[in-house]
Design a protein around this motif. Structure first.
Motif, PDB file in Angstrom:
ATOM      1  N   PRO A 190       0.842  -1.199   0.000  1.00  0.00           N
ATOM      2  CA  PRO A 190       0.000   0.000   0.000  1.00  0.00           C
ATOM      3  C   PRO A 190       0.882   1.255   0.000  1.00  0.00           C
ATOM      4  CG  PRO A 190       0.041  -0.996   2.192  1.00  0.00           C
ATOM      5  CD  PRO A 190       0.834  -1.902   1.297  1.00  0.00           C
ATOM      6  N   LEU A 191       0.412   2.294  -0.679  1.00  0.00           N
ATOM      7  CA  LEU A 191       1.157   3.556  -0.698  1.00  0.00           C
ATOM      8  C   LEU A 191       0.455   4.611   0.151  1.00  0.00           C
ATOM      9  CD1 LEU A 191       1.947   3.725  -4.534  1.00  0.00           C
ATOM     10  CD2 LEU A 191       3.615   3.423  -2.693  1.00  0.00           C
ATOM     11  N   GLY A 192      -0.742   4.249   0.670  1.00  0.00           N
ATOM     12  CA  GLY A 192      -1.539   5.260   1.376  1.00  0.00           C
ATOM     13  C   GLY A 192      -2.314   6.089   0.361  1.00  0.00           C
ATOM     14  N   GLY A 193      -3.351   6.790   0.851  1.00  0.00           N
ATOM     15  CA  GLY A 193      -4.137   7.634  -0.039  1.00  0.00           C
ATOM     16  C   GLY A 193      -4.901   6.844  -1.086  1.00  0.00           C
ATOM     17  N   GLY A 194      -5.198   5.547  -0.766  1.00  0.00           N
ATOM     18  CA  GLY A 194      -6.011   4.746  -1.684  1.00  0.00           C
ATOM     19  C   GLY A 194      -5.228   4.181  -2.857  1.00  0.00           C
ATOM     20  N   ARG A 195      -3.894   4.231  -2.760  1.00  0.00           N
ATOM     21  CA  ARG A 195      -3.060   3.752  -3.872  1.00  0.00           C
ATOM     22  C   ARG A 195      -2.223   2.565  -3.437  1.00  0.00           C
ATOM     23  NH1 ARG A 195      -0.901   9.833  -5.520  1.00  0.00           N
ATOM     24  NH2 ARG A 195      -2.957  10.684  -6.000  1.00  0.00           N
ATOM     25  N   GLU A 196      -1.819   1.735  -4.419  1.00  0.00           N
ATOM     26  CA  GLU A 196      -0.968   0.591  -4.113  1.00  0.00           C
ATOM     27  C   GLU A 196      -0.031   0.334  -5.296  1.00  0.00           C
ATOM     28  OE1 GLU A 196      -3.627  -2.711  -3.510  1.00  0.00           O
ATOM     29  OE2 GLU A 196      -4.257  -2.763  -5.602  1.00  0.00           O
ATOM     30  N   VAL A 197       1.026  -0.443  -5.047  1.00  0.00           N
ATOM     31  CA  VAL A 197       1.976  -0.766  -6.101  1.00  0.00           C
ATOM     32  C   VAL A 197       1.535  -2.030  -6.848  1.00  0.00           C
ATOM     33  CG1 VAL A 197       4.381  -1.338  -6.627  1.00  0.00           C
ATOM     34  CG2 VAL A 197       3.859   0.175  -4.701  1.00  0.00           C
ATOM     35  N   TRP A 198       1.543  -1.958  -8.179  1.00  0.00           N
ATOM     36  CA  TRP A 198       1.368  -3.155  -9.008  1.00  0.00           C
ATOM     37  C   TRP A 198       2.687  -3.416  -9.726  1.00  0.00           C
ATOM     38  CZ3 TRP A 198      -3.734  -4.126 -12.122  1.00  0.00           C
ATOM     39  CH2 TRP A 198      -4.842  -4.002 -11.265  1.00  0.00           C
ATOM     40  N   PHE A 199       3.080  -4.691  -9.777  1.00  0.00           N
ATOM     41  CA  PHE A 199       4.264  -5.049 -10.551  1.00  0.00           C
ATOM     42  C   PHE A 199       3.845  -5.571 -11.912  1.00  0.00           C
ATOM     43  CE2 PHE A 199       5.935  -5.051  -6.268  1.00  0.00           C
ATOM     44  CZ  PHE A 199       7.154  -4.400  -6.465  1.00  0.00           C
ATOM     45  N   GLY A 200       4.694  -5.381 -12.886  1.00  0.00           N
ATOM     46  CA  GLY A 200       4.390  -5.855 -14.230  1.00  0.00           C
ATOM     47  C   GLY A 200       5.668  -5.908 -15.032  1.00  0.00           C
ATOM     48  N   LEU A 214      13.858  -8.175 -28.626  1.00  0.00           N
ATOM     49  CA  LEU A 214      12.748  -7.947 -27.710  1.00  0.00           C
ATOM     50  C   LEU A 214      13.346  -7.416 -26.410  1.00  0.00           C
ATOM     51  CD1 LEU A 214       9.662  -8.407 -27.327  1.00  0.00           C
ATOM     52  CD2 LEU A 214      10.238 -10.596 -26.289  1.00  0.00           C
ATOM     53  N   ASN A 215      12.925  -6.216 -26.024  1.00  0.00           N
ATOM     54  CA  ASN A 215      13.423  -5.598 -24.800  1.00  0.00           C
ATOM     55  C   ASN A 215      12.409  -5.883 -23.688  1.00  0.00           C
ATOM     56  OD1 ASN A 215      13.717  -2.108 -23.709  1.00  0.00           O
ATOM     57  ND2 ASN A 215      14.696  -3.924 -22.885  1.00  0.00           N
ATOM     58  N   ILE A 216      12.855  -6.596 -22.667  1.00  0.00           N
ATOM     59  CA  ILE A 216      11.967  -6.987 -21.562  1.00  0.00           C
ATOM     60  C   ILE A 216      12.538  -6.456 -20.254  1.00  0.00           C
ATOM     61  CG2 ILE A 216      11.084  -8.948 -20.219  1.00  0.00           C
ATOM     62  CD1 ILE A 216       9.770  -8.915 -22.841  1.00  0.00           C
ATOM     63  N   ASP A 217      11.683  -5.818 -19.456  1.00  0.00           N
ATOM     64  CA  ASP A 217      12.152  -5.301 -18.172  1.00  0.00           C
ATOM     65  C   ASP A 217      11.030  -5.442 -17.152  1.00  0.00           C
ATOM     66  OD1 ASP A 217      13.828  -4.083 -16.338  1.00  0.00           O
ATOM     67  OD2 ASP A 217      13.337  -2.048 -16.963  1.00  0.00           O
ATOM     68  N   VAL A 218      11.396  -5.557 -15.883  1.00  0.00           N
ATOM     69  CA  VAL A 218      10.353  -5.554 -14.860  1.00  0.00           C
ATOM     70  C   VAL A 218      10.006  -4.102 -14.561  1.00  0.00           C
ATOM     71  CG1 VAL A 218      10.863  -7.765 -13.800  1.00  0.00           C
ATOM     72  CG2 VAL A 218      12.139  -5.758 -13.077  1.00  0.00           C
ATOM     73  N   SER A 219       8.729  -3.835 -14.302  1.00  0.00           N
ATOM     74  CA  SER A 219       8.388  -2.456 -13.970  1.00  0.00           C
ATOM     75  C   SER A 219       7.293  -2.448 -12.918  1.00  0.00           C
ATOM     76  CB  SER A 219       7.974  -1.683 -15.221  1.00  0.00           C
ATOM     77  OG  SER A 219       6.850  -2.266 -15.803  1.00  0.00           O
ATOM     78  N   ALA A 220       7.093  -1.283 -12.329  1.00  0.00           N
ATOM     79  CA  ALA A 220       6.086  -1.156 -11.281  1.00  0.00           C
ATOM     80  C   ALA A 220       5.443   0.206 -11.430  1.00  0.00           C
ATOM     81  CB  ALA A 220       6.740  -1.262  -9.903  1.00  0.00           C
ATOM     82  N   THR A 221       4.174   0.302 -11.077  1.00  0.00           N
ATOM     83  CA  THR A 221       3.524   1.602 -11.123  1.00  0.00           C
ATOM     84  C   THR A 221       2.435   1.645 -10.059  1.00  0.00           C
ATOM     85  OG1 THR A 221       2.643   3.277 -12.620  1.00  0.00           O
ATOM     86  CG2 THR A 221       1.751   1.070 -12.865  1.00  0.00           C
ATOM     87  N   ALA A 222       1.903   2.828  -9.806  1.00  0.00           N
ATOM     88  CA  ALA A 222       0.877   2.981  -8.781  1.00  0.00           C
ATOM     89  C   ALA A 222      -0.510   2.826  -9.399  1.00  0.00           C
ATOM     90  CB  ALA A 222       1.002   4.352  -8.121  1.00  0.00           C
ATOM     91  N   PHE A 223      -1.341   1.996  -8.754  1.00  0.00           N
ATOM     92  CA  PHE A 223      -2.743   1.842  -9.153  1.00  0.00           C
ATOM     93  C   PHE A 223      -3.625   2.241  -7.968  1.00  0.00           C
ATOM     94  CE2 PHE A 223      -1.099  -0.451 -12.689  1.00  0.00           C
ATOM     95  CZ  PHE A 223      -2.123  -0.635 -13.609  1.00  0.00           C
ATOM     96  N   TYR A 224      -4.875   2.551  -8.273  1.00  0.00           N
ATOM     97  CA  TYR A 224      -5.827   2.774  -7.185  1.00  0.00           C
ATOM     98  C   TYR A 224      -6.315   1.438  -6.671  1.00  0.00           C
ATOM     99  CZ  TYR A 224      -5.742   7.638  -8.419  1.00  0.00           C
ATOM    100  OH  TYR A 224      -5.320   8.920  -8.644  1.00  0.00           O
ATOM    101  N   LYS A 225      -6.417   1.336  -5.358  1.00  0.00           N
ATOM    102  CA  LYS A 225      -6.869   0.099  -4.736  1.00  0.00           C
ATOM    103  C   LYS A 225      -8.360  -0.088  -5.039  1.00  0.00           C
ATOM    104  CE  LYS A 225      -6.209  -0.211  -0.167  1.00  0.00           C
ATOM    105  NZ  LYS A 225      -5.366   0.032   1.005  1.00  0.00           N
TER     106      LYS A 225
END
Length: 793
Positions: A190-200, A214-225
């Motif tokens: 959880p990031l607080g404020g109704g947000r959380e981290v999703w990995f992709g 093919l360029n492949i990388d792990v990434s993460a971004t904030a989503f709303y819970k």
């Protein structure tokens, strides 16, 4: 220039398409200088057959549907019209207009129309779809371009490949730009404020030497819970328990809540399986018990009805929180109101609003991976993705290698830095770092008249604390060859942004020859923006801000860093590159210009707009030179530097890994295998990675009159990463480009309107407060006395 997409507005006469005007220069050869190092890159070779691929245009009505819905419609169409048209073919689709097939569809040149019915929640949805042949796309030609380097890379062939490679993932996951995400399973950040981290993961195909990669990388971004709106509101407003909120929201609470929920999608829970989705356009001022709307009765007459009454009558739902406001959803003019308690936040919504500082640091902690860990994660991801089993990829005869691409890089030698003073010491960087102990500035300024303004309260920062801080600063400044002499001519406490201008005017008028004002700040405060507005633009006074915590508990490191900044603000020179190591370009006068381009949203294509900018800028620079002197035509080299990409490099040999984070050494350069088949580009990781995995900067030469060799340009670039005045380390992009960023960032502070903005730190965007371009230009115009200095340092 950290270039995202910069769109240049077309002005003046018609300009022919850029591809015809400017060709990026060809690679002049590959670099040889430096110690070889074996690396692995997160690039995977893609083998494509030399076939033709068929490109069709698809048109879906209603046409404003999200890509997810479009994909569903096309998938449905392909399944339903198998016997007539699609047979066993597996078409791939980009979610908008483009469909590709590996063999021709039996429809000739004609447009074919379909009606597609999708069972919806409650009622079916009907779509009109048409499909029409567009073009033949040649992968043979793509081969030719990659291997011979004689023809331009055909972008339509690359696009077809990209669509085929991402078709399945686009159906399975939530696409964001070039990345894919899925809801958290087995982790919760959880990031607080109704947000959380999703990995992709990020996925893109790119032309490289001899091969597509093919360029492949792990990434993460904030989503709303995904959660009830009531709980979302509690998180945003820091309410621990909803029952602690028996009263209506205050104005400031409502404003905060509105800012967070506006634009989000919610779904309703009071209609059983019919979970209708709406977009929030506002939050009502009045609670559900008082918010009314015009209700049409059976008799045809219209009465005003409150939301709470309506839910009681229509759904037999007694609201639990009638004192809380409603969400206004859909179109503003339609007056559709929903009580908070019947709404949930729709899952899978990415957060595009800026993260708070706390959220950003939580995000970094949750997502930073040492280089070996990231390498391991990418390899695992690749094994699990099993591209070679993907039926769509098989359909087109594509094969992907499972292992990272091996590439030999070179570690460039670091430049030697010349200091001044009696001993004229030199510094030799080691792993991207050096220090100033026992060295003095190349040209240190003597500071005779200086003032202190303390905006921290006296109880937080007593006079003896100030005295001890200035004594230590003076000692360190003397060691650094920038002696701050005697006591300050002025030392007073002050409060609030409003006292900045009168105080500074008083200082300027009273103390002639005043060189510097040291300003002590109480943490985050609007005072900072005001100090910079008054100092940089209004009065032309050099200012150095210091956080009170660094005054109360100071360290030689902090003080030394302050001196680095102060010296250049006053016109000093901290150090220079040793003359005998400089490139031939220094033999005549040369100027390095940095530019900063604001970032586009994720997933924007980047190339054409940069060439557009190049076009106008080159012409403008040449024009300016001719204006200076009739035949003045200096050679221009134009390079784009990018940090926002997903290329990562890892040491193939564990023993070469550096430090705790296990990164590649500073100075690592790559210009083969994973770079462009024939244009002049290279990767250079010029900094030492301390946390997470280093991202090497990518350099792309768009124009070069000066005919640099690969070695010359790579070494020059690396040297310029060592000339950044704010620290004694090599930084990740050349200093001129970094300074351009600082100037742009400072200009945003100059735009802070002290009546309306708190001017709090990092979340200032380029607010223009409805000012016209002239007013904006005036607001960011730096005072003439400031222009000659590195005021932004």
């Amino acid at each position: 220039m950290e270039a995202g997409t910069a769109t240049a507005a077309a002005v003046g006469p018609y300009v022919p398409p850029l591809q015809q005007v400017f060709q990026a220069p060809r690679r002049p050869g590959i670099g040889t200088i430096g110690k070889p190092i074996k690396l692995l890159a997160n690039y995977f070779e893609v083998d494509i057959p030399k076939i033709d691929v068929y490109h069709y245009e698809v048109d879906i009505k209603p046409d404003k549907c999200p890509r997810r819905v479009n994909r569903e419609v096309v998938e449905y169409m392909v399944q339903h019209f198998k016997p007539q048209i699609f047979g066993d073919r597996k078409p791939v689709y980009d979610g908008k207009k483009n469909i590709y097939t590996a063999t021709l569809l039996p429809i000739g040149q004609d447009r074919v129309d379909f009606e597609v019915t999708i069972p919806g929640e409650g009622k079916d949805r009907i779509f009109k779809v048409s499909i029409k042949w567009l073009a033949v796309v040649s992968w043979r030609q793509l081969h030719e371009a990659l291997v011979s380097g004689r023809i331009q890379v055909p972008l339509d062939s690359v696009q077809a490949l990209d669509v085929a490679m991402r078709h399945l993932a686009s159906m399975r996951y939530t696409p964001v730009g070039r990345s894919f995400f899925s809801p958290p399973e087995g982790y919760y950040h959880p990031l607080g404020g109704g947000r959380e981290v999703w990995f992709g993961f990020h996925q893109s195909v790119r032309p490289a030497m001899w091969k597509m990669m093919l360029n492949i990388d792990v990434s993460a971004t904030a989503f709303y819970k995904a959660q009830p709106v009531i709980e979302f509101m509690c998180e945003v407003l820091d309410i621990r328990n909803i029952d602690e909120q028996p009263k209506p929201l205050t104005d400031s609470q409502r404003v905060r809540f509105t800012k967070e929920i506006k634009g989000l999608k919610v779904e309703v829970t009071h209609c059983g399986q019919m979970k209708r989705k709406y977009r929030v356009c506002n939050v009502t001022r009045r609670p559900a018990s008082h918010q009314t709307f015009p209700l049409q009765l059976e008799s045809g007459q219209t009465v005003e009805c409150t939301v709470a009454q309506y839910f009681k009558q229509k759904y037999n739902l007694q609201l639990k929180y009638p004192h809380l406001p409603c969400l206004q959803v859909g179109q503003e003019q339609k007056h559709t109101y929903l009580p908070l308690e019947v709404c949930n936040i729709v899952p899978g919504q990415r957060c595009i609003k800026k993260l708070t500082d706390n959220q950003t640091s939580t995000m970094i902690k949750a997502t930073a991976r040492s280089a070996p860990d990231r390498q391991e994660e990418i390899s695992r991801l690749m094994k699990n993705a099993s591209y070679n089993l993907d039926p769509y990829i098989q359909e087109f005869g594509i094969k992907v290698k499972d292992d990272m691409t091996e590439v030999t890089g070179r570690v460039l030698p670091a430049p030697i830095l010349q200091y001044g003073g009696r001993n004229r010491a030199i510094a030799t960087p080691n792993q991207g770092v050096w220090d100033m102990r026992g060295k003095q500035f190349y040209n240190g300024i003597e500071i005779k008249v200086w003032a202190i303004a303390c905006f921290a309260p006296q109880k937080q920062c007593r006079e003896e604390v100030l005295k001890s801080f200035t004594d230590q600063l003076r000692k360190i400044s003397k060691d650094a060859g920038m002696p701050i002499q005697g006591q300050p001519c002025f030392c007073k406490y002050a409060q609030g942004a409003d006292s900045v201008e009168p105080m500074f005017r008083h200082l300027k008028n009273t103390y002639s020859g005043l060189q510097l004002v040291i300003v002590i700040l109480p943490g985050k405060t609007p005072v900072y923006a005001e100090v910079k507005r008054v100092g940089d633009t209004l009065l032309g006074m050099a200012t150095q801000c210091v956080q009170v915590k660094n005054v109360v508990r100071t360290s030689p490191q902090t003080l030394s860093n302050l001196c680095l900044k102060i010296n250049v603000k006053l016109g000093g020179i901290n150090n220079i590159l040793v003359p005998h190591q400089r490139s031939a370009v220094f033999q005549q006068p040369v100027i390095f210009l940095g530019a900063d381009v604001t970032h586009p949203p994720a997933g924007d294509g980047k190339k054409p707009s940069i060439t557009a900018i190049l076009h106008y800028e080159l012409l403008a620079i040449r024009d300016a030179c001719i204006k200076l002197e009739k035949d003045y035509q200096p050679g221009i080299t134009y390079i784009v530097v990018q940090k926002r990409h997903h290329t990562r490099l890892f040491c193939a040999d564990k023993s070469e890994r550096i430090g705790k984070s296990g990164n590649i050494p500073a100075g690592t350069t790559v210009d083969t295998n994973i770079t462009h088949p024939f244009e002049f580009d290279f990767y250079l990781c010029s900094h030492a990675g301390i946390q997470g995995t280093s991202r090497p900067s990518h350099y792309y030469v768009l124009w070069d009159d000066n005919r640099f060799t690969a070695d010359e340009l790579q070494i020059l670039t690396y040297q310029l990463c060592h000339t950044y005045v704010r620290c004694t380390r090599s930084v990740s992009i050349p200093a001129p480009a970094y300074y351009a960023r600082l100037v742009a960032f400072r200009a945003r502070y100059h735009l802070v309107d002290k009546e309306h903005d708190s001017g709090e730190g990092s979340h200032i965007s380029g607010q223009s407060n409805g000012r016209d371009p002239q007013a904006l230009a005036k607001a960011v115009q730096v005072h003439q006395d400031t222009l000659r200095t590195m005021y932004f340092a």
